[in-house]
Motif scaffolding. Structure first.
Motif, PDB file in Angstrom:
ATOM      1  N   ILE A 269      13.592  14.308  14.143  1.00  0.00           N
ATOM      2  CA  ILE A 269      12.464  13.365  14.125  1.00  0.00           C
ATOM      3  C   ILE A 269      11.215  14.047  13.578  1.00  0.00           C
ATOM      4  O   ILE A 269      10.447  13.460  12.788  1.00  0.00           O
ATOM      5  N   LYS A 270      11.000  15.291  13.968  1.00  0.00           N
ATOM      6  CA  LYS A 270       9.834  16.019  13.456  1.00  0.00           C
ATOM      7  C   LYS A 270       9.917  16.207  11.947  1.00  0.00           C
ATOM      8  O   LYS A 270       8.921  16.076  11.228  1.00  0.00           O
ATOM      9  N   SER A 271      11.109  16.532  11.436  1.00  0.00           N
ATOM     10  CA  SER A 271      11.263  16.710   9.981  1.00  0.00           C
ATOM     11  C   SER A 271      11.012  15.390   9.243  1.00  0.00           C
ATOM     12  O   SER A 271      10.358  15.368   8.184  1.00  0.00           O
ATOM     13  N   GLN A 272      11.503  14.262   9.800  1.00  0.00           N
ATOM     14  CA  GLN A 272      11.246  12.965   9.181  1.00  0.00           C
ATOM     15  C   GLN A 272       9.760  12.638   9.174  1.00  0.00           C
ATOM     16  O   GLN A 272       9.231  12.097   8.199  1.00  0.00           O
ATOM     17  N   LYS A 273       9.083  12.986  10.261  1.00  0.00           N
ATOM     18  CA  LYS A 273       7.642  12.744  10.319  1.00  0.00           C
ATOM     19  C   LYS A 273       6.914  13.570   9.256  1.00  0.00           C
ATOM     20  O   LYS A 273       5.978  13.087   8.586  1.00  0.00           O
ATOM     21  N   THR A 274       7.352  14.823   9.083  1.00  0.00           N
ATOM     22  CA  THR A 274       6.722  15.669   8.063  1.00  0.00           C
ATOM     23  C   THR A 274       6.915  15.083   6.672  1.00  0.00           C
ATOM     24  O   THR A 274       5.977  15.051   5.839  1.00  0.00           O
ATOM     25  N   GLU A 275       8.108  14.576   6.368  1.00  0.00           N
ATOM     26  CA  GLU A 275       8.364  13.962   5.059  1.00  0.00           C
ATOM     27  C   GLU A 275       7.506  12.720   4.857  1.00  0.00           C
ATOM     28  O   GLU A 275       6.967  12.477   3.767  1.00  0.00           O
ATOM     29  N   LEU A 276       7.358  11.908   5.923  1.00  0.00           N
ATOM     30  CA  LEU A 276       6.512  10.718   5.811  1.00  0.00           C
ATOM     31  C   LEU A 276       5.059  11.098   5.552  1.00  0.00           C
ATOM     32  O   LEU A 276       4.360  10.440   4.754  1.00  0.00           O
ATOM     33  N   ASN A 277       4.585  12.124   6.209  1.00  0.00           N
ATOM     34  CA  ASN A 277       3.206  12.562   5.978  1.00  0.00           C
ATOM     35  C   ASN A 277       3.003  13.021   4.530  1.00  0.00           C
ATOM     36  O   ASN A 277       1.979  12.721   3.901  1.00  0.00           O
ATOM     37  N   ARG A 278       3.982  13.760   4.010  1.00  0.00           N
ATOM     38  CA  ARG A 278       3.895  14.186   2.616  1.00  0.00           C
ATOM     39  C   ARG A 278       3.885  12.985   1.676  1.00  0.00           C
ATOM     40  O   ARG A 278       3.116  12.933   0.700  1.00  0.00           O
ATOM     41  N   THR A 279       4.731  11.994   1.940  1.00  0.00           N
ATOM     42  CA  THR A 279       4.765  10.789   1.094  1.00  0.00           C
ATOM     43  C   THR A 279       3.431  10.056   1.135  1.00  0.00           C
ATOM     44  O   THR A 279       2.930   9.564   0.097  1.00  0.00           O
ATOM     45  N   ILE A 280       2.841   9.971   2.320  1.00  0.00           N
ATOM     46  CA  ILE A 280       1.540   9.309   2.450  1.00  0.00           C
ATOM     47  C   ILE A 280       0.471  10.049   1.653  1.00  0.00           C
ATOM     48  O   ILE A 280      -0.365   9.434   0.956  1.00  0.00           O
ATOM     49  N   GLU A 282       0.924  11.911  -1.021  1.00  0.00           N
ATOM     50  CA  GLU A 282       1.172  11.680  -2.439  1.00  0.00           C
ATOM     51  C   GLU A 282       0.702  10.301  -2.872  1.00  0.00           C
ATOM     52  O   GLU A 282       0.105  10.118  -3.951  1.00  0.00           O
ATOM     53  N   LEU A 283       0.949   9.287  -2.029  1.00  0.00           N
ATOM     54  CA  LEU A 283       0.510   7.934  -2.358  1.00  0.00           C
ATOM     55  C   LEU A 283      -1.012   7.826  -2.362  1.00  0.00           C
ATOM     56  O   LEU A 283      -1.599   7.098  -3.193  1.00  0.00           O
ATOM     57  N   GLU A 284      -1.658   8.512  -1.449  1.00  0.00           N
ATOM     58  CA  GLU A 284      -3.113   8.505  -1.443  1.00  0.00           C
ATOM     59  C   GLU A 284      -3.670   9.140  -2.715  1.00  0.00           C
ATOM     60  O   GLU A 284      -4.641   8.638  -3.313  1.00  0.00           O
ATOM     61  N   LEU A 285      -3.069  10.249  -3.135  1.00  0.00           N
ATOM     62  CA  LEU A 285      -3.509  10.881  -4.382  1.00  0.00           C
ATOM     63  C   LEU A 285      -3.282   9.955  -5.578  1.00  0.00           C
ATOM     64  O   LEU A 285      -4.135   9.827  -6.486  1.00  0.00           O
ATOM     65  N   ALA A 286      -2.110   9.298  -5.576  1.00  0.00           N
ATOM     66  CA  ALA A 286      -1.828   8.355  -6.666  1.00  0.00           C
ATOM     67  C   ALA A 286      -2.807   7.192  -6.660  1.00  0.00           C
ATOM     68  O   ALA A 286      -3.247   6.703  -7.725  1.00  0.00           O
ATOM     69  N   LEU A 287      -3.174   6.713  -5.463  1.00  0.00           N
ATOM     70  CA  LEU A 287      -4.124   5.620  -5.350  1.00  0.00           C
ATOM     71  C   LEU A 287      -5.501   6.024  -5.888  1.00  0.00           C
ATOM     72  O   LEU A 287      -6.164   5.257  -6.605  1.00  0.00           O
ATOM     73  N   LYS A 288      -5.895   7.230  -5.534  1.00  0.00           N
ATOM     74  CA  LYS A 288      -7.181   7.712  -6.053  1.00  0.00           C
ATOM     75  C   LYS A 288      -7.145   7.815  -7.573  1.00  0.00           C
ATOM     76  O   LYS A 288      -8.118   7.466  -8.284  1.00  0.00           O
ATOM     77  N   ALA A 289      -6.023   8.291  -8.085  1.00  0.00           N
ATOM     78  CA  ALA A 289      -5.896   8.402  -9.546  1.00  0.00           C
ATOM     79  C   ALA A 289      -5.965   7.037 -10.194  1.00  0.00           C
ATOM     80  O   ALA A 289      -6.623   6.839 -11.255  1.00  0.00           O
ATOM     81  N   LYS A 290      -5.320   6.044  -9.596  1.00  0.00           N
ATOM     82  CA  LYS A 290      -5.346   4.693 -10.140  1.00  0.00           C
ATOM     83  C   LYS A 290      -6.735   4.084 -10.042  1.00  0.00           C
ATOM     84  O   LYS A 290      -7.165   3.339 -10.950  1.00  0.00           O
ATOM     85  N   GLU A 291      -7.438   4.366  -8.998  1.00  0.00           N
ATOM     86  CA  GLU A 291      -8.805   3.869  -8.884  1.00  0.00           C
ATOM     87  C   GLU A 291      -9.702   4.472  -9.963  1.00  0.00           C
ATOM     88  O   GLU A 291     -10.548   3.773 -10.564  1.00  0.00           O
ATOM     89  N   GLU A 292      -9.534   5.760 -10.216  1.00  0.00           N
ATOM     90  CA  GLU A 292     -10.305   6.390 -11.281  1.00  0.00           C
ATOM     91  C   GLU A 292      -9.970   5.780 -12.642  1.00  0.00           C
ATOM     92  O   GLU A 292     -10.851   5.543 -13.493  1.00  0.00           O
ATOM     93  N   GLU A 293      -8.680   5.516 -12.846  1.00  0.00           N
ATOM     94  CA  GLU A 293      -8.263   4.890 -14.106  1.00  0.00           C
ATOM     95  C   GLU A 293      -8.853   3.495 -14.227  1.00  0.00           C
ATOM     96  O   GLU A 293      -9.257   3.059 -15.327  1.00  0.00           O
ATOM     97  N   LEU A 294      -8.915   2.762 -13.108  1.00  0.00           N
ATOM     98  CA  LEU A 294      -9.499   1.430 -13.108  1.00  0.00           C
ATOM     99  C   LEU A 294     -10.981   1.465 -13.488  1.00  0.00           C
ATOM    100  O   LEU A 294     -11.471   0.638 -14.288  1.00  0.00           O
ATOM    101  N   GLU A 295     -11.679   2.423 -12.935  1.00  0.00           N
ATOM    102  CA  GLU A 295     -13.093   2.563 -13.258  1.00  0.00           C
ATOM    103  C   GLU A 295     -13.291   2.890 -14.745  1.00  0.00           C
ATOM    104  O   GLU A 295     -14.207   2.374 -15.416  1.00  0.00           O
ATOM    105  N   ARG A 296     -12.424   3.723 -15.229  1.00  0.00           N
ATOM    106  CA  ARG A 296     -12.513   4.076 -16.642  1.00  0.00           C
ATOM    107  C   ARG A 296     -12.260   2.869 -17.534  1.00  0.00           C
ATOM    108  O   ARG A 296     -12.943   2.647 -18.539  1.00  0.00           O
ATOM    109  N   LEU A 297     -11.261   2.062 -17.136  1.00  0.00           N
ATOM    110  CA  LEU A 297     -10.959   0.857 -17.902  1.00  0.00           C
ATOM    111  C   LEU A 297     -12.107  -0.142 -17.853  1.00  0.00           C
ATOM    112  O   LEU A 297     -12.418  -0.821 -18.860  1.00  0.00           O
ATOM    113  N   LYS A 298     -12.741  -0.259 -16.691  1.00  0.00           N
ATOM    114  CA  LYS A 298     -13.880  -1.156 -16.585  1.00  0.00           C
ATOM    115  C   LYS A 298     -15.024  -0.705 -17.512  1.00  0.00           C
ATOM    116  O   LYS A 298     -15.696  -1.528 -18.170  1.00  0.00           O
ATOM    117  N   ALA A 299     -15.229   0.595 -17.573  1.00  0.00           N
ATOM    118  CA  ALA A 299     -16.285   1.111 -18.467  1.00  0.00           C
ATOM    119  C   ALA A 299     -15.961   0.842 -19.924  1.00  0.00           C
ATOM    120  O   ALA A 299     -16.852   0.507 -20.753  1.00  0.00           O
TER     121      ALA A 299
END
Length: 381
Positions: A269-280, A282-299
């Protein structure tokens, strides 16, 4: 009125017994102690139990070497809540796995004890039976001593037969009655029979004494045989209890193995929790990247008003990015829900592990007590 007299007489007997045997004498020594909740039967209803102690107190067996008496004594502070003398007529009854009772006619009450485990109850019951048997043997020895002191001596003086206080001198012996009823010409033959009277009475008293001795020896032989049979039955019972304890130990070992397996699942269970945290992350980093791309597109859209075609293409890209953002947000919410559910499952596993650990501690404590009991039994045997 009759009932009041009976209760008053029982109260007087209890008071006399209490005053004649104080709670602790200098000659008494504790030989066995345990802890239990103490109860007494309700004197009014004779059905309900009334607790005499708010918590578990020490209940001890005491032995008075001067009077050869066993007593059960329990003190709650300075108050004696149990002061019961063990007699051969008493019987200790197990009414449940952790509760036992016995009746004390001298105190005119019934005592009840609630133990923390069945092993404590069994140990107390064994000691009760042991001291009850010792009290019975002590009583029989005292009775034999009184019988031996009350039996007539082997040799009696001739003058005792002529004592005016004997039943023979008052009522007359059979031979005296025969002599009184015989004719006068047999008086010359009565003198030798009177001279032989002391010897006949002394021989009869000797025969009675030896018959009493033989009967006492037969009784002792029967008692020793009964005690041997009872000890054999006790040995068989102890063997059965030992087998039951061994089975219980094996069951506890299996339970410990199961608990170890459950504890091994927590690492997964602890190992599964660690994998979920890593996935979260990565998704947060991807979300930030997409937000930056969105801002660039708006400009780019704001700076390219004259390029309608490019604007349309950029608008299409923006819509696609927004749809991807929505999907990412949905994935993020799903992951958050999964995280919350995993946290709840983790808390549930923690609670179950705590309960299992508490159960394991209690079983280990019971095993320790079982080992001590078995060690005492082995030392006693």
């Amino acid at each position: 009125m009759l009932i009041f007299c009976v209760f008053f007489e029982a109260f007087i007997r209890t008071l006399i017994a209490f005053l004649s045997s104080p709670p602790l004498l200098c000659s008494e020594q504790p030989i066995f102690s345990t802890r239990a909740h103490v109860f007494q039967i309700d004197p009014n209803t004779k059905k309900n139990w009334v607790p005499t102690s708010k918590h578990a107190v020490t209940v001890s067996y005491f032995f008075d070497s001067t009077r050869n008496v066993y007593r059960i004594i329990s003190l709650d502070g300075s108050k004696a809540i149990i002061n019961s003398t063990v007699t051969p007529n008493m019987t200790f009854t197990k009414t449940s796995q952790k509760f036992g009772q016995w009746a004390d006619s001298r105190a005119n009450t019934v005592y009840g004890l609630g133990f923390s485990s069945e092993s404590h109850l069994s140990k107390f019951a064994e000691k009760f039976a042991e001291f009850k048997e010792a009290a019975r043997l002590a009583k029989e020895k005292s009775q034999e001593k009184t019988e031996l002191t009350s039996t007539p001596s082997q040799e009696s003086a001739p003058g005792d037969l002529q004592s005016p206080l004997t039943s023979e001198s008052i009522n007359g012996t059979d031979e005296d009655r025969v002599i009184a009823n015989t004719p006068k010409h047999t008086e010359a033959r009565a003198e030798p029979s009177q001279n032989a009277l002391p010897f006949s009475h002394s021989s009869s008293s000797i025969n009675k004494h030896w018959e009493a001795e033989l009967a006492a020896l037969k009784g002792n032989n029967a008692k020793l045989t009964a005690a041997l049979l009872e000890s054999t039955a006790n040995v068989k019972q102890w063997k059965q209890q030992l087998g039951a304890y061994q089975e219980e130990a094996e069951r506890l070992h299996k339970r410990v193995t199961e608990l170890e397996c459950v504890s091994g699942q927590t690492t997964v269970i602890k190992s599964q929790k660690t994998e979920l945290n890593r996935t979260i992350e990565e998704l947060e980093l991807a979300l930030k990247a997409k937000e930056e791309e969105l801002e660039r597109l708006k400009a780019e859209v704001e700076s390219a008003n004259e390029f309608r075609f490019q604007k349309d293409s950029l608008t299409q890209k923006l819509k696609e990015s927004e749809s991807r953002n929505l999907t990412l947000e949905a994935q993020l919410s799903d992951l958050e829900q999964r995280l919350e559910s995993s946290q709840l499952e983790r808390e549930a596993y923690r609670k179950s592990l705590r309960s299992l650990l508490e159960l394991l501690d209690s079983k280990i404590f019971e095993l320790t007590e079982l080992r001590d009991t078995l060690a005492k039994l082995l030392e006693g045997s």
